[in-house]
Design a protein around this motif. Structure first.
Motif, PDB file in Angstrom:
ATOM      1  N   UNK A 122      11.875   3.714  -4.959  1.00  0.00           N
ATOM      2  CA  UNK A 122      11.986   5.014  -4.304  1.00  0.00           C
ATOM      3  C   UNK A 122      10.819   5.893  -4.726  1.00  0.00           C
ATOM      4  N   UNK A 123      10.521   5.844  -5.997  1.00  0.00           N
ATOM      5  CA  UNK A 123       9.380   6.596  -6.513  1.00  0.00           C
ATOM      6  C   UNK A 123       8.090   6.138  -5.841  1.00  0.00           C
ATOM      7  N   UNK A 124       7.922   4.840  -5.809  1.00  0.00           N
ATOM      8  CA  UNK A 124       6.726   4.252  -5.189  1.00  0.00           C
ATOM      9  C   UNK A 124       6.596   4.679  -3.721  1.00  0.00           C
ATOM     10  N   UNK A 125       7.704   4.640  -3.024  1.00  0.00           N
ATOM     11  CA  UNK A 125       7.688   4.954  -1.598  1.00  0.00           C
ATOM     12  C   UNK A 125       7.228   6.388  -1.332  1.00  0.00           C
ATOM     13  N   UNK A 153       9.418  -8.393  -8.031  1.00  0.00           N
ATOM     14  CA  UNK A 153       9.356  -7.764  -6.713  1.00  0.00           C
ATOM     15  C   UNK A 153       8.164  -8.296  -5.925  1.00  0.00           C
ATOM     16  N   UNK A 154       7.096  -8.596  -6.661  1.00  0.00           N
ATOM     17  CA  UNK A 154       5.905  -9.114  -6.000  1.00  0.00           C
ATOM     18  C   UNK A 154       6.154 -10.538  -5.489  1.00  0.00           C
ATOM     19  N   UNK A 159       6.566  -5.854  -2.821  1.00  0.00           N
ATOM     20  CA  UNK A 159       5.389  -5.028  -3.097  1.00  0.00           C
ATOM     21  C   UNK A 159       4.138  -5.914  -3.141  1.00  0.00           C
ATOM     22  N   UNK A 160       2.991  -5.253  -2.993  1.00  0.00           N
ATOM     23  CA  UNK A 160       1.716  -5.939  -3.185  1.00  0.00           C
ATOM     24  C   UNK A 160       0.986  -5.269  -4.333  1.00  0.00           C
ATOM     25  N   UNK A 182       0.410  -0.557  -7.238  1.00  0.00           N
ATOM     26  CA  UNK A 182       1.266  -1.287  -6.298  1.00  0.00           C
ATOM     27  C   UNK A 182       1.480  -0.490  -5.031  1.00  0.00           C
ATOM     28  N   UNK A 183       1.648  -1.199  -3.921  1.00  0.00           N
ATOM     29  CA  UNK A 183       2.081  -0.577  -2.670  1.00  0.00           C
ATOM     30  C   UNK A 183       3.229  -1.403  -2.094  1.00  0.00           C
TER      31      UNK A 183
END
Lengths: 141, 141
Positions: free
Chosen positions: A15-18, A49-50, A55-56, A65-66
């Motif tokens: 969620x943070x990443x998004x 997750x990768x 994620x990438x 990460x994205x």
DNA sequence: TCTAAACTTGACCGTTTTAGTCAGGTATGA
DNA sequence: TCATACCTGACTAAAACGGTCAAGTTTAGA
């Protein structure tokens, strides 16, 4: 019956990443600081997750990460599956003689546990990362 | 996220008990044999069930346990509560500085975990022991 | 009255899982 | 070339799990 912190952290981190991945890749260090999760532990989680294509990673300086998919297409069930957060209500082994062996002599409550598992999993299948971000925005306004 | 065997055994034992307690009290020894659960462990479980007024004990020779309520009035939630099978999705402590302290600065996914907890608990509140016995009978026919 | 069946209580313990830490890497943009 | 950030695997303290063990107390029935 409890959620492990691995599953919980994975969702929090995503969620943070998004929220931040519009412009640049997000470093685990930032997530770690914002969410109060140990960096070393986050690395373990993101490695999984990768592997599961959620994620990438972008290596090197200014890396991070994205998300590798649209938040709408990332369901909770995908996230939990990636970090081995399984829903286990039965422990019926195939070779056990007593109780349930998964075949003919089902343990008397087997149907119940199956129902429960389905009930919980349906929740995970419905919720997407997008839902969580929206929910957050609504609470902020 | 998994069910402990304490909760699972408690339900199995009570379904077994409900089937046989029409005439005489049922001894743990019988349940132990029929369900393949260690007698010592059953005793721990029934001690808790008794404290929570789900079963009554009859001591001495030919003694055993009987349900202390109608199966319709015993919900899964009562059973799980009795044996400390709790549904825990958050681990937010009140004194933590980082993350969620339960007050103003909720962790970003707090609502989600609350929803999940409610989702699971609603299942436990709906199901009664009577439902399980009925379900078993249907499968037998 | 004696005895065996059954409940009662609480301490104990080996194993597994959890929730990380630690110690090294490797890749790359500035 | 160096700081930043990803990457990998080994390691571990603490808690939870899933019981066992021991030592009772109570009571029905012979």
């Amino acid at each position: 019956m409890k959620l492990t912190s691995k599953g919980r952290y994975a969702v929090m981190a995503l969620v943070d990443l998004a929220r931040f991945d519009n412009i640049n890749p997000v470093s685990l260090r930032d997530i770690s600081l914002r969410q109060g999760i140990s960096l070393d532990y986050l690395e373990q989680i993101f490695s999984k997750l990768k592997k599961n294509h959620i994620v990438k990673s972008i290596r090197g300086n200014q890396g991070g990460y994205v998300l590798s998919k649209n938040p709408t297409d990332i369901k909770l069930t995908n996230i939990f599956h990636a970090v081995d957060e399984k829903v286990k209500t039965v422990q019926c082994k195939k070779d056990s003689k007593k109780g349930c062996n998964g075949k003919a002599t089902k343990c008397i409550t087997h149907n119940l546990w199956d129902e429960l598992e389905n009930h919980i999993n349906s929740f995970f299948e419905k919720k997407s990362l997008e839902d969580l971000i929206q929910n957050r925005k609504e609470n902020r306004l």
